[in-house]
Design a protein around this motif. Structure first.
Motif, PDB file in Angstrom:
ATOM      1  N   PHE A  77       0.805  -1.215   0.000  1.00 51.46           N
ATOM      2  CA  PHE A  77       0.000   0.000   0.000  1.00 51.46           C
ATOM      3  C   PHE A  77       0.847   1.277   0.000  1.00 51.46           C
ATOM      4  CE2 PHE A  77      -3.854  -2.275   0.475  1.00 51.46           C
ATOM      5  CZ  PHE A  77      -3.585  -3.347   1.300  1.00 51.46           C
ATOM      6  N   GLN A  78       2.159   1.129   0.007  1.00 50.17           N
ATOM      7  CA  GLN A  78       3.038   2.292   0.010  1.00 50.17           C
ATOM      8  C   GLN A  78       2.695   3.221  -1.138  1.00 50.17           C
ATOM      9  OE1 GLN A  78       5.532   3.581   1.772  1.00 50.17           O
ATOM     10  NE2 GLN A  78       6.196   2.000   3.201  1.00 50.17           N
ATOM     11  N   GLY A  79       2.558   4.497  -0.811  1.00 49.12           N
ATOM     12  CA  GLY A  79       2.242   5.484  -1.826  1.00 49.12           C
ATOM     13  C   GLY A  79       0.756   5.692  -2.042  1.00 49.12           C
ATOM     14  N   ARG A  80      -0.062   4.780  -1.542  1.00 48.09           N
ATOM     15  CA  ARG A  80      -1.501   4.898  -1.711  1.00 48.09           C
ATOM     16  C   ARG A  80      -2.235   5.110  -0.406  1.00 48.09           C
ATOM     17  NH1 ARG A  80      -5.742   1.613  -4.020  1.00 48.09           N
ATOM     18  NH2 ARG A  80      -4.739  -0.284  -3.215  1.00 48.09           N
ATOM     19  N   VAL A  81      -1.604   4.763   0.707  1.00 40.70           N
ATOM     20  CA  VAL A  81      -2.272   4.874   2.000  1.00 40.70           C
ATOM     21  C   VAL A  81      -1.550   5.886   2.877  1.00 40.70           C
ATOM     22  CG1 VAL A  81      -0.968   3.008   3.120  1.00 40.70           C
ATOM     23  CG2 VAL A  81      -3.289   3.552   3.894  1.00 40.70           C
ATOM     24  N   THR A  82      -2.338   6.629   3.635  1.00 39.38           N
ATOM     25  CA  THR A  82      -1.798   7.564   4.612  1.00 39.38           C
ATOM     26  C   THR A  82      -2.562   7.383   5.918  1.00 39.38           C
ATOM     27  OG1 THR A  82      -1.288   9.170   2.877  1.00 39.38           O
ATOM     28  CG2 THR A  82      -1.291   9.971   5.153  1.00 39.38           C
ATOM     29  N   ILE A  83      -1.830   7.106   6.984  1.00 42.27           N
ATOM     30  CA  ILE A  83      -2.427   6.941   8.299  1.00 42.27           C
ATOM     31  C   ILE A  83      -1.969   8.100   9.181  1.00 42.27           C
ATOM     32  CG2 ILE A  83      -2.552   5.488  10.359  1.00 42.27           C
ATOM     33  CD1 ILE A  83      -2.125   3.059   8.509  1.00 42.27           C
ATOM     34  N   THR A  84      -2.939   8.762   9.789  1.00 39.62           N
ATOM     35  CA  THR A  84      -2.633   9.898  10.649  1.00 39.62           C
ATOM     36  C   THR A  84      -3.389   9.758  11.963  1.00 39.62           C
ATOM     37  OG1 THR A  84      -4.423  11.169   9.617  1.00 39.62           O
ATOM     38  CG2 THR A  84      -2.203  11.479   8.721  1.00 39.62           C
ATOM     39  N   ALA A  85      -3.020  10.588  12.923  1.00 38.72           N
ATOM     40  CA  ALA A  85      -3.700  10.574  14.215  1.00 38.72           C
ATOM     41  C   ALA A  85      -3.796  11.986  14.761  1.00 38.72           C
ATOM     42  CB  ALA A  85      -2.955   9.680  15.201  1.00 38.72           C
ATOM     43  N   ASP A  86      -4.959  12.303  15.320  1.00 41.36           N
ATOM     44  CA  ASP A  86      -5.195  13.603  15.936  1.00 41.36           C
ATOM     45  C   ASP A  86      -5.317  13.361  17.437  1.00 41.36           C
ATOM     46  OD1 ASP A  86      -7.560  16.321  15.303  1.00 41.36           O
ATOM     47  OD2 ASP A  86      -6.222  15.947  16.980  1.00 41.36           O
ATOM     48  N   LYS A  87      -4.260  13.695  18.171  1.00 41.95           N
ATOM     49  CA  LYS A  87      -4.251  13.426  19.605  1.00 41.95           C
ATOM     50  C   LYS A  87      -5.306  14.265  20.337  1.00 41.95           C
ATOM     51  CE  LYS A  87       0.220  14.054  19.686  1.00 41.95           C
ATOM     52  NZ  LYS A  87       1.621  14.245  20.158  1.00 41.95           N
ATOM     53  N   SER A  88      -5.644  15.427  19.801  1.00 41.35           N
ATOM     54  CA  SER A  88      -6.603  16.299  20.492  1.00 41.35           C
ATOM     55  C   SER A  88      -8.005  15.707  20.510  1.00 41.35           C
ATOM     56  CB  SER A  88      -6.628  17.684  19.842  1.00 41.35           C
ATOM     57  OG  SER A  88      -7.176  17.621  18.534  1.00 41.35           O
ATOM     58  N   THR A  89      -8.313  14.861  19.524  1.00 42.79           N
ATOM     59  CA  THR A  89      -9.637  14.237  19.457  1.00 42.79           C
ATOM     60  C   THR A  89      -9.569  12.719  19.615  1.00 42.79           C
ATOM     61  OG1 THR A  89      -9.513  14.064  17.059  1.00 42.79           O
ATOM     62  CG2 THR A  89     -10.541  16.058  17.961  1.00 42.79           C
ATOM     63  N   SER A  90      -8.378  12.178  19.874  1.00 39.37           N
ATOM     64  CA  SER A  90      -8.189  10.726  20.031  1.00 39.37           C
ATOM     65  C   SER A  90      -8.735   9.959  18.836  1.00 39.37           C
ATOM     66  CB  SER A  90      -8.845  10.219  21.327  1.00 39.37           C
ATOM     67  OG  SER A  90      -8.273  10.836  22.447  1.00 39.37           O
ATOM     68  N   THR A  91      -8.449  10.478  17.654  1.00 42.95           N
ATOM     69  CA  THR A  91      -8.982   9.885  16.425  1.00 42.95           C
ATOM     70  C   THR A  91      -7.845   9.563  15.460  1.00 42.95           C
ATOM     71  OG1 THR A  91     -11.029  11.148  16.674  1.00 42.95           O
ATOM     72  CG2 THR A  91     -10.583  10.177  14.508  1.00 42.95           C
ATOM     73  N   ALA A  92      -7.892   8.364  14.928  1.00 49.35           N
ATOM     74  CA  ALA A  92      -6.961   7.958  13.878  1.00 49.35           C
ATOM     75  C   ALA A  92      -7.698   7.936  12.538  1.00 49.35           C
ATOM     76  CB  ALA A  92      -6.365   6.588  14.173  1.00 49.35           C
ATOM     77  N   TYR A  93      -6.951   8.168  11.481  1.00 53.71           N
ATOM     78  CA  TYR A  93      -7.520   8.201  10.127  1.00 53.71           C
ATOM     79  C   TYR A  93      -6.701   7.324   9.193  1.00 53.71           C
ATOM     80  CZ  TYR A  93      -9.796  12.411  11.935  1.00 53.71           C
ATOM     81  OH  TYR A  93     -10.528  13.297  12.694  1.00 53.71           O
ATOM     82  N   MET A  94      -7.398   6.734   8.251  1.00 58.74           N
ATOM     83  CA  MET A  94      -6.748   5.981   7.183  1.00 58.74           C
ATOM     84  C   MET A  94      -7.326   6.485   5.864  1.00 58.74           C
ATOM     85  SD  MET A  94      -6.958   3.518   4.703  1.00 58.74           S
ATOM     86  CE  MET A  94      -8.616   2.896   5.026  1.00 58.74           C
ATOM     87  N   GLU A  95      -6.442   7.036   5.027  1.00 59.45           N
ATOM     88  CA  GLU A  95      -6.864   7.508   3.705  1.00 59.45           C
ATOM     89  C   GLU A  95      -6.224   6.627   2.642  1.00 59.45           C
ATOM     90  OE1 GLU A  95      -5.977  11.598   2.811  1.00 59.45           O
ATOM     91  OE2 GLU A  95      -7.544  11.648   1.268  1.00 59.45           O
ATOM     92  N   LEU A  96      -7.047   6.106   1.760  1.00 59.09           N
ATOM     93  CA  LEU A  96      -6.586   5.258   0.662  1.00 59.09           C
ATOM     94  C   LEU A  96      -6.970   5.937  -0.647  1.00 59.09           C
ATOM     95  CD1 LEU A  96      -5.202   2.531   0.000  1.00 59.09           C
ATOM     96  CD2 LEU A  96      -7.497   1.518  -0.072  1.00 59.09           C
TER      97      LEU A  96
END
Lengths: 117, 107
Positions: free
Chosen positions: A64-83
């Motif tokens: 998935f390298q180059g197609r997926v981005t995983i991020t996290a927002d510590k202020s809202t305790s939320t993780a995201y996965m964008e494909l």
């Protein structure tokens, strides 16, 4: 006890992107690792990547390298996965999962992503 | 990447039977081997971690053993609620990888 709640089902066109969220509650968000695992219909489990929120560092499966981005927002305790660059083969249930040790201890309920023209 | 070979891919057993599933890693993973249960339409649930440790709240009829490359998962007395697909998973090296799954049905 940590609980994970994911965003709702998505229907996307081929070539577009999807961003799935995973909100954590009941624990210390920055103290564990959050992974994303997907499961195509009738198939097995496939690890996509992970993030360590306290460090802001993400690791991805080579597939998935180059197609997926995983991020996290510590202020809202939320993780995201964008494909991105979605294709029909990306139709699957996407799960987030917390690792407090060497296992996927707690899982979200899953988000169905359907890629169809 | 470490490959996990799980067998059988499916099995049918009677209530009360002893059920055994095996998982083989393509290289030594020490005891970094976990087992999950997945019921239809649900997320996987951790049952066994570090090869042989029972997760809190999991019935004692479930057990795991092994180290290195060969691992075993056992249900000592199959119950109707155990109908599910079971997966092994290694976490010794990135990327974590899963076995192909074993679907357990009642005969």
């Amino acid at each position: 006890q940590v609980q994970l709640v994911q965003s709702g089902a998505e229907v996307k066109k081929p070539g577009s992107s999807v961003k799935v969220s995973c909100k954590a509650s009941g624990g210390t968000f920055s103290s564990y690792t959050i992974s994303w695992v997907r499961q195509a219909p009738g198939q097995g489990l496939e690890w996509m990547g992970r993030i360590i929120p306290i460090l802001g560092i993400a690791n991805y499966a080579q597939k998935f390298q180059g197609r997926v981005t995983i991020t996290a927002d510590k202020s809202t305790s939320t993780a995201y996965m964008e494909l991105s660059s979605l294709r029909s083969e990306d139709t699957a249930v996407y799960y987030c999962a917390v690792s407090q040790t060497h296992a996927f201890d707690i899982w979200g309920q899953g988000t169905m992503v359907t890629v169809s023209s | 990447d470490i490959q996990m070979t799980q067998s059988p891919s499916s099995l049918s057993a009677s209530v009360g039977d002893r059920v055994t599933i095996t998982c083989q890693a393509s290289q030594d993973i020490s005891n970094y081997l976990n087992w999950y249960q997945q019921k239809p339409g649900k997320a996987p649930k951790l049952l066994i971690y570090d090869a042989s440790n029972l997760e809190t709240g999991v019935p004692s009829r479930f057990s795991g053993s092994g180290s290195g490359t060969d691992f075993t998962f056992t249900i000592s007395s199959l119950q109707p609620e155990d109908i599910a697909t079971y997966y092994c998973q290694q976490y010794d090296n990135l990327p974590p990888s899963f076995g192909g799954g074993t679907k357990v049905e009642i005969k």
